[in-house]
Design a protein around this motif. Structure first.
Motif, mmCIF file in Angstrom:
data_model
loop_
_atom_site.group_PDB
_atom_site.id
_atom_site.type_symbol
_atom_site.label_atom_id
_atom_site.label_comp_id
_atom_site.label_asym_id
_atom_site.label_seq_id
_atom_site.Cartn_x
_atom_site.Cartn_y
_atom_site.Cartn_z
ATOM 1 N N GLY A 29 -34.734 -2.092 -14.107
ATOM 2 C CA GLY A 29 -35.313 -0.895 -13.512
ATOM 3 C C GLY A 29 -35.481 -1.015 -12.017
ATOM 4 N N ALA A 30 -34.586 -1.775 -11.374
ATOM 5 C CA ALA A 30 -34.713 -2.065 -9.947
ATOM 6 C C ALA A 30 -33.640 -1.342 -9.141
ATOM 7 N N ALA A 31 -34.012 -0.923 -7.941
ATOM 8 C CA ALA A 31 -33.058 -0.337 -7.011
ATOM 9 C C ALA A 31 -33.524 -0.623 -5.596
ATOM 10 N N VAL A 32 -32.564 -0.786 -4.695
ATOM 11 C CA VAL A 32 -32.853 -1.071 -3.285
ATOM 12 C C VAL A 32 -31.920 -0.238 -2.426
ATOM 13 N N LEU A 33 -32.453 0.279 -1.324
ATOM 14 C CA LEU A 33 -31.663 1.005 -0.331
ATOM 15 C C LEU A 33 -32.008 0.451 1.031
ATOM 16 N N ALA A 34 -30.986 0.177 1.846
ATOM 17 C CA ALA A 34 -31.207 -0.378 3.185
ATOM 18 C C ALA A 34 -30.313 0.329 4.192
ATOM 19 N N ASP A 35 -30.816 0.461 5.401
ATOM 20 C CA ASP A 35 -30.109 1.138 6.487
ATOM 21 C C ASP A 35 -30.057 0.179 7.669
ATOM 22 N N GLY A 36 -28.877 -0.416 7.893
ATOM 23 C CA GLY A 36 -28.711 -1.365 8.984
ATOM 24 C C GLY A 36 -28.907 -0.717 10.341
ATOM 25 N N MET A 37 -29.519 -1.450 11.251
ATOM 26 C CA MET A 37 -29.819 -0.925 12.584
ATOM 27 C C MET A 37 -28.577 -1.009 13.461
ATOM 28 N N GLY A 38 -28.016 0.170 13.751
ATOM 29 C CA GLY A 38 -26.760 0.239 14.480
ATOM 30 C C GLY A 38 -26.835 -0.248 15.911
ATOM 31 N N GLY A 39 -28.036 -0.261 16.494
ATOM 32 C CA GLY A 39 -28.160 -0.729 17.868
ATOM 33 C C GLY A 39 -28.119 -2.232 18.005
ATOM 34 N N LEU A 40 -28.140 -2.936 16.861
ATOM 35 C CA LEU A 40 -28.087 -4.392 16.865
ATOM 36 C C LEU A 40 -26.763 -4.853 16.266
ATOM 37 N N ALA A 41 -26.551 -6.168 16.268
ATOM 38 C CA ALA A 41 -25.290 -6.711 15.769
ATOM 39 C C ALA A 41 -25.195 -6.574 14.251
ATOM 40 N N ASP A 42 -24.024 -6.163 13.764
ATOM 41 C CA ASP A 42 -23.685 -6.250 12.344
ATOM 42 C C ASP A 42 -24.732 -5.629 11.431
ATOM 43 N N GLY A 43 -25.072 -4.370 11.689
ATOM 44 C CA GLY A 43 -26.037 -3.688 10.850
ATOM 45 C C GLY A 43 -25.586 -3.592 9.408
ATOM 46 N N HIS A 44 -24.269 -3.473 9.203
ATOM 47 C CA HIS A 44 -23.754 -3.370 7.829
ATOM 48 C C HIS A 44 -23.964 -4.671 7.067
ATOM 49 N N LEU A 45 -23.878 -5.804 7.756
ATOM 50 C CA LEU A 45 -24.118 -7.085 7.098
ATOM 51 C C LEU A 45 -25.604 -7.269 6.811
ATOM 52 N N ALA A 46 -26.443 -6.839 7.726
ATOM 53 C CA ALA A 46 -27.887 -6.969 7.523
ATOM 54 C C ALA A 46 -28.335 -6.168 6.306
ATOM 55 N N SER A 47 -27.854 -4.932 6.178
ATOM 56 C CA SER A 47 -28.263 -4.104 5.041
ATOM 57 C C SER A 47 -27.730 -4.670 3.732
ATOM 58 N N HIS A 48 -26.497 -5.148 3.730
ATOM 59 C CA HIS A 48 -25.922 -5.737 2.512
ATOM 60 C C HIS A 48 -26.688 -6.987 2.101
ATOM 61 N N GLU A 49 -27.001 -7.834 3.065
ATOM 62 C CA GLU A 49 -27.715 -9.072 2.755
ATOM 63 C C GLU A 49 -29.123 -8.758 2.235
ATOM 64 N N ALA A 50 -29.758 -7.739 2.811
ATOM 65 C CA ALA A 50 -31.098 -7.367 2.353
ATOM 66 C C ALA A 50 -31.069 -6.866 0.921
ATOM 67 N N VAL A 51 -30.135 -5.984 0.604
ATOM 68 C CA VAL A 51 -30.057 -5.430 -0.752
ATOM 69 C C VAL A 51 -29.781 -6.525 -1.771
ATOM 70 N N GLN A 52 -28.780 -7.338 -1.497
ATOM 71 C CA GLN A 52 -28.429 -8.386 -2.450
ATOM 72 C C GLN A 52 -29.545 -9.425 -2.559
ATOM 73 N N GLY A 53 -30.189 -9.736 -1.442
ATOM 74 C CA GLY A 53 -31.272 -10.718 -1.473
ATOM 75 C C GLY A 53 -32.473 -10.230 -2.260
ATOM 76 N N ILE A 54 -32.826 -8.957 -2.106
ATOM 77 C CA ILE A 54 -33.963 -8.412 -2.844
ATOM 78 C C ILE A 54 -33.670 -8.377 -4.340
ATOM 79 N N LEU A 55 -32.489 -7.923 -4.719
ATOM 80 C CA LEU A 55 -32.140 -7.891 -6.141
ATOM 81 C C LEU A 55 -32.092 -9.299 -6.725
ATOM 82 N N ARG A 56 -31.591 -10.255 -5.951
ATOM 83 C CA ARG A 56 -31.532 -11.638 -6.429
ATOM 84 C C ARG A 56 -32.939 -12.199 -6.613
ATOM 85 N N PHE A 57 -33.823 -11.939 -5.672
ATOM 86 C CA PHE A 57 -35.215 -12.405 -5.781
ATOM 87 C C PHE A 57 -35.872 -11.828 -7.029
ATOM 88 N N LEU A 58 -35.678 -10.549 -7.273
ATOM 89 C CA LEU A 58 -36.284 -9.911 -8.441
ATOM 90 C C LEU A 58 -35.729 -10.482 -9.743
#
Length: 244
Positions: A29-58
């Motif tokens: 019953g888990a879901a995560v949504l993340a929005d990488g900060m475009g003004g910083l480096a590699d926002g797409h990687l940051a959001s992907h890592e956050a989503v996968q990391g949160i789901l893995r922790f849970l």
């Protein structure tokens, strides 16, 4: 009773790359949504890592349960991981917003968030905001320096005050609630709420839900509405419902 969860993300009409990311673990019953900060480096990687990391922790936290402290701990762990990734890549700071949910079949739900990705509850034709933006504009509104009706068009409305990956420690906000059968949870990035007013999102949901409990069609309709309104940013949606 069972839980239905769908997730959608779209690049939008103005951006070349999608820096949003969504992830779902239906069994928990888990879901995560993340929005990488475009003004910083590699926002797409940051959001992907956050989503996968949160789901893995849970997944590693034991039996699934809608527990706010567990969600907040998952976001704190993701904050550390995004910072580690930035250090490994040596490309400068990386940051992302995040909003996460845990929903049990009996309707017990926990939410936690950092940044301005939002959580809403749809019930009885009305969309109720559940989260509070971590943004400069929100702080100005709360201090009485900016009227709520001015916030939507404020010049600094996209300046966020908390995000994963920026500081060594992060302070998520969260809450627990009970979702009644047929009520819907909506998680979304600012690519949706910046394009559509809350009452416009509610009308989309009401129109779709009258045709049946098809959350996938609802999610697609919300994204289409954001794109029709300009699609100025990546747009992501998670919808979850305790089925009647």
């Amino acid at each position: 009773m069972t839980v239905d969860i769908v997730a959608r993300t779209d690049t939008g009409r103005a951006r070349q790359r999608n820096e949003d990311c969504v992830g779902v673990d239906p069994a928990r019953g888990a879901a995560v949504l993340a929005d990488g900060m475009g003004g910083l480096a590699d926002g797409h990687l940051a959001s992907h890592e956050a989503v996968q990391g949160i789901l893995r922790f849970l997944a590693e936290a034991g039996p699934p349960r809608p527990d706010r402290p567990v969600l907040e701990a998952a976001l704190a762990a993701a904050n550390r991981r995004v910072r580690e990734l930035a250090a490994e890549r040596r490309g400068g700071a990386m940051g992302t917003t995040a909003v996460a949910m845990l929903l049990a079949g009996d309707g017990r739900c926990a939410l936690a968030w950092v940044g301005d990705s939002r959580a809403y509850r749809y019930a009885g034709g009305r969309l109720e905001p559940l989260s509070r933006d971590h943004s400069l504009v929100q702080e100005l509104v709360e201090r009485g320096e900016l009227a709520p009706e001015q916030a939507r068009h404020a010049r600094l409305r996209n300046v966020i005050t908390r995000a994963l990956g920026i500081e060594p420690e992060v302070q998520p906000d969260g809450l627990e609630l009970l979702l009644a059968p047929g009520e819907v949870l909506l998680l979304c990035s600012d690519g949706l709420w910046d394009m559509l007013e809350d009452d416009e999102m509610a009308r989309v949901l009401e129109r779709q839900l009258r045709r049946g409990f098809d959350l996938a069609a609802c999610a697609d309709a919300l994204i289409a509405g954001a794109n029709e309104a300009g699609g100025l940013d990546n747009v992501s949606v998670v919808l979850a419902m305790r089925e009647p």
